[in-house]
Write a protein that holds these residues in place. Structure first.
Motif, PDB file in Angstrom:
ATOM      1  N   MET A 252       0.868  -1.173   0.000  1.00  0.00           N
ATOM      2  CA  MET A 252       0.000   0.000   0.000  1.00  0.00           C
ATOM      3  C   MET A 252       0.906   1.224   0.000  1.00  0.00           C
ATOM      4  N   LEU A 253       0.671   2.144  -0.933  1.00  0.00           N
ATOM      5  CA  LEU A 253       1.549   3.289  -1.129  1.00  0.00           C
ATOM      6  C   LEU A 253       1.002   4.544  -0.454  1.00  0.00           C
ATOM      7  N   GLU A 254       1.905   5.501  -0.245  1.00  0.00           N
ATOM      8  CA  GLU A 254       1.496   6.769   0.352  1.00  0.00           C
ATOM      9  C   GLU A 254       0.475   7.493  -0.518  1.00  0.00           C
ATOM     10  N   ASN A 255       0.579   7.319  -1.814  1.00  0.00           N
ATOM     11  CA  ASN A 255      -0.417   7.816  -2.757  1.00  0.00           C
ATOM     12  C   ASN A 255      -0.252   7.042  -4.063  1.00  0.00           C
ATOM     13  N   THR A 256      -1.156   7.239  -4.986  1.00  0.00           N
ATOM     14  CA  THR A 256      -1.130   6.466  -6.231  1.00  0.00           C
ATOM     15  C   THR A 256      -0.636   7.262  -7.426  1.00  0.00           C
ATOM     16  N   VAL A 257      -0.037   8.416  -7.170  1.00  0.00           N
ATOM     17  CA  VAL A 257       0.433   9.280  -8.266  1.00  0.00           C
ATOM     18  C   VAL A 257       1.702   8.684  -8.888  1.00  0.00           C
ATOM     19  N   ILE A 258       1.709   8.579 -10.193  1.00  0.00           N
ATOM     20  CA  ILE A 258       2.892   8.162 -10.952  1.00  0.00           C
ATOM     21  C   ILE A 258       3.368   9.358 -11.771  1.00  0.00           C
ATOM     22  N   GLY A 267       7.153   6.801  -8.495  1.00  0.00           N
ATOM     23  CA  GLY A 267       5.915   6.753  -7.726  1.00  0.00           C
ATOM     24  C   GLY A 267       6.207   6.900  -6.250  1.00  0.00           C
ATOM     25  N   ALA A 268       5.171   6.820  -5.447  1.00  0.00           N
ATOM     26  CA  ALA A 268       5.295   7.004  -4.001  1.00  0.00           C
ATOM     27  C   ALA A 268       5.879   5.771  -3.326  1.00  0.00           C
ATOM     28  N   LYS A 269       6.380   5.980  -2.126  1.00  0.00           N
ATOM     29  CA  LYS A 269       6.913   4.887  -1.307  1.00  0.00           C
ATOM     30  C   LYS A 269       5.772   4.139  -0.622  1.00  0.00           C
ATOM     31  N   PRO A 270       6.059   2.939  -0.095  1.00  0.00           N
ATOM     32  CA  PRO A 270       5.067   2.266   0.753  1.00  0.00           C
ATOM     33  C   PRO A 270       4.776   3.112   1.991  1.00  0.00           C
ATOM     34  N   THR A 271       3.596   2.924   2.583  1.00  0.00           N
ATOM     35  CA  THR A 271       3.285   3.586   3.844  1.00  0.00           C
ATOM     36  C   THR A 271       4.370   3.273   4.869  1.00  0.00           C
ATOM     37  N   TYR A 272       4.552   4.161   5.853  1.00  0.00           N
ATOM     38  CA  TYR A 272       5.759   4.094   6.668  1.00  0.00           C
ATOM     39  C   TYR A 272       5.830   2.891   7.602  1.00  0.00           C
ATOM     40  N   PHE A 273       4.751   2.596   8.356  1.00  0.00           N
ATOM     41  CA  PHE A 273       4.867   1.501   9.319  1.00  0.00           C
ATOM     42  C   PHE A 273       3.507   0.866   9.558  1.00  0.00           C
ATOM     43  N   PHE A 274       3.442  -0.023  10.542  1.00  0.00           N
ATOM     44  CA  PHE A 274       2.277  -0.889  10.671  1.00  0.00           C
ATOM     45  C   PHE A 274       1.009  -0.138  11.039  1.00  0.00           C
ATOM     46  N   LEU A 275       1.118   0.971  11.782  1.00  0.00           N
ATOM     47  CA  LEU A 275      -0.090   1.709  12.130  1.00  0.00           C
ATOM     48  C   LEU A 275      -0.751   2.280  10.889  1.00  0.00           C
ATOM     49  N   GLU A 276       0.056   2.817   9.986  1.00  0.00           N
ATOM     50  CA  GLU A 276      -0.495   3.341   8.734  1.00  0.00           C
ATOM     51  C   GLU A 276      -0.986   2.208   7.826  1.00  0.00           C
ATOM     52  N   ARG A 277      -0.248   1.111   7.803  1.00  0.00           N
ATOM     53  CA  ARG A 277      -0.538   0.012   6.880  1.00  0.00           C
ATOM     54  C   ARG A 277      -1.742  -0.828   7.301  1.00  0.00           C
ATOM     55  N   TYR A 278      -1.892  -1.034   8.611  1.00  0.00           N
ATOM     56  CA  TYR A 278      -2.866  -2.033   9.051  1.00  0.00           C
ATOM     57  C   TYR A 278      -4.014  -1.496   9.908  1.00  0.00           C
ATOM     58  N   MET A 279      -4.271  -0.207   9.910  1.00  0.00           N
ATOM     59  CA  MET A 279      -5.372   0.313  10.723  1.00  0.00           C
ATOM     60  C   MET A 279      -6.705  -0.307  10.325  1.00  0.00           C
ATOM     61  N   GLN A 280      -6.932  -0.452   9.027  1.00  0.00           N
ATOM     62  CA  GLN A 280      -8.183  -1.087   8.574  1.00  0.00           C
ATOM     63  C   GLN A 280      -8.268  -2.513   9.067  1.00  0.00           C
ATOM     64  N   ALA A 281      -7.132  -3.206   9.089  1.00  0.00           N
ATOM     65  CA  ALA A 281      -7.117  -4.600   9.522  1.00  0.00           C
ATOM     66  C   ALA A 281      -7.439  -4.727  11.000  1.00  0.00           C
ATOM     67  N   TYR A 282      -6.946  -3.800  11.816  1.00  0.00           N
ATOM     68  CA  TYR A 282      -7.259  -3.839  13.251  1.00  0.00           C
ATOM     69  C   TYR A 282      -8.755  -3.656  13.481  1.00  0.00           C
ATOM     70  N   ALA A 283      -9.363  -2.744  12.744  1.00  0.00           N
ATOM     71  CA  ALA A 283     -10.806  -2.528  12.880  1.00  0.00           C
ATOM     72  C   ALA A 283     -11.586  -3.755  12.436  1.00  0.00           C
ATOM     73  N   ALA A 284     -11.166  -4.373  11.333  1.00  0.00           N
ATOM     74  CA  ALA A 284     -11.846  -5.577  10.841  1.00  0.00           C
ATOM     75  C   ALA A 284     -11.654  -6.752  11.786  1.00  0.00           C
ATOM     76  N   GLU A 285     -10.483  -6.836  12.388  1.00  0.00           N
ATOM     77  CA  GLU A 285     -10.217  -7.882  13.374  1.00  0.00           C
ATOM     78  C   GLU A 285     -11.170  -7.752  14.557  1.00  0.00           C
ATOM     79  N   TRP A 286     -11.309  -6.524  15.052  1.00  0.00           N
ATOM     80  CA  TRP A 286     -12.199  -6.319  16.196  1.00  0.00           C
ATOM     81  C   TRP A 286     -13.649  -6.625  15.825  1.00  0.00           C
ATOM     82  N   GLU A 287     -14.054  -6.227  14.638  1.00  0.00           N
ATOM     83  CA  GLU A 287     -15.421  -6.520  14.192  1.00  0.00           C
ATOM     84  C   GLU A 287     -15.663  -8.031  14.135  1.00  0.00           C
ATOM     85  N   ALA A 288     -14.661  -8.783  13.652  1.00  0.00           N
ATOM     86  CA  ALA A 288     -14.799 -10.243  13.582  1.00  0.00           C
ATOM     87  C   ALA A 288     -14.927 -10.848  14.973  1.00  0.00           C
TER      88      ALA A 288
END
Length: 337
Positions: A252-258, A267-288
């Protein structure tokens, strides 16, 4: 509505507090932490009260607890919470000791209360889509899996010293991802680790760069690559080769601009660390977790999953020490209930 007690108010505890409070069917009621000020600050932010972990576990108004404390406390807290009849979501790993984790697994089973282990990457929308496509047979029978997981920078050496090592602390996420995608444990594990990023990590008895190869009873192969340093960002990729094609989950990139010019294409770099990369996953985990508890169904990531990943970390650690493959049957043995 589930009433939740949060054990641990550190960085990951704050992430979970947000997920709990944002869900329409859970309420963050109490927070505990070894540092009272941390608990107080988080409790004030989410309009909860401060209690000790023991008080939260004994509180009859609390339905479930989320354990985000240091790893060496996980097993004791899981056992205490399940004995009190409370459902549990516990951050990985179950324990630093495989034997202790298996004892905890047996105790939780006797208490017959749901325990979910926090392997949040299973709930990442990209990895989940890859898994679904594989299960649907879109690339035929799977043959070879490759998992890349590089951190942008190593953690403090003070953390390394208590983490349990790269295989138990960092790569354990990838071991679980391999089990999730491949549908079960490998038969053998071969690991090679080194310290080329930070000499202090080597002095602390750990590695910062490692490759693990896993073989399966049916001939399939999986490879995991870990590094504590990727200067361009948080590199998280999965690739699955099958008889009829290839599935890839990219960064997952910081943005999709090429940008394309006469000098090249960037193009952009990957997001910096796990909080930026996996916030959606933490929310989905809790919902499950909430959905499973309210429905009375099995949680999607079980204690068995947690113990399996820890056993793979144990095998990799031993393989790296001995510089030879380790059979999983020699590591994951039944523990008396």
């Amino acid at each position: 509505m589930l009433r939740i007690g949060l054990l641990g108010a550190g960085r990951i505890g704050k992430v979970h507090a947000s997920a709990i409070s944002a869900h329409t069917k859970s309420e963050l009621c109490s927070v505990s932490d070894a540092y009272p000020k941390s608990a107080q600050n988080l409790a004030e932010e989410f309009n909860a009260k401060v209690q000790s972990s023991e008080e939260i576990i004994e509180d009859p108004s609390i339905d479930a607890v989320l354990i985000a404390t240091p790893t060496d406390t996980h097993s004791d807290l899981i056992e205490a919470a399940t004995a009190a009849g409370k459902a549990v979501l516990c951050e990985k790993p179950v324990d630093l000791s495989l034997t202790r984790a298996q004892q905890c697994q047996a105790a939780a089973a006797r208490n017959a209360v749901p325990v979910m282990i926090g392997f949040n990457r299973r709930f990442d929308q990209n990895f989940a889509a890859l898994k679904a496509a594989s299960d649907a047979g879109e690339i035929g029978a799977s043959e070879m899996l490759s998992i890349t997981s590089f951190d942008p920078a190593p953690p403090p050496v003070s953390y390394i010293k208590v983490s349990g090592g790269l295989f138990r602390d960092m790569m354990i996420h990838d071991f679980d991802m391999a089990n999730y995608i491949m549908g079960g444990l490998p038969t053998s594990i071969s690991a090679v680790g080194t310290s080329v990023v930070d000499s202090e990590i080597a002095a602390a008895g750990d590695v910062d760069t490692a490759i693990v190869t896993m073989t399966y009873a049916d001939g399939r192969i999986a490879v995991i690559r870990n590094s504590r340093r990727a200067v361009y960002g948080y590199d998280q990729r999965v690739e699955l080769l099958g008889a009829k094609g290839l599935l890839q989950a990219q960064n997952m990139l910081e943005n999709t601009v090429i940008k394309s010019t006469e000098y090249g294409v960037t193009g952009a770099k990957p997001t910096y660390f796990f909080l930026e990369r996996y916030m959606q996953a933490y929310a989905a985990e809790w919902e499950a977790f909430v959905d499973a508890i309210l429905a009375g169904s099995e949680v999607p990531v079980t204690m068995e999953d947690g113990v399996a990943a820890l056993a793979m970390a144990e095998a990799a650690t031993l393989s790296n020490e001995k510089r030879m493959p380790v059979e999983m049957k020699e590591i994951l043995k039944p523990v008396a209930k």
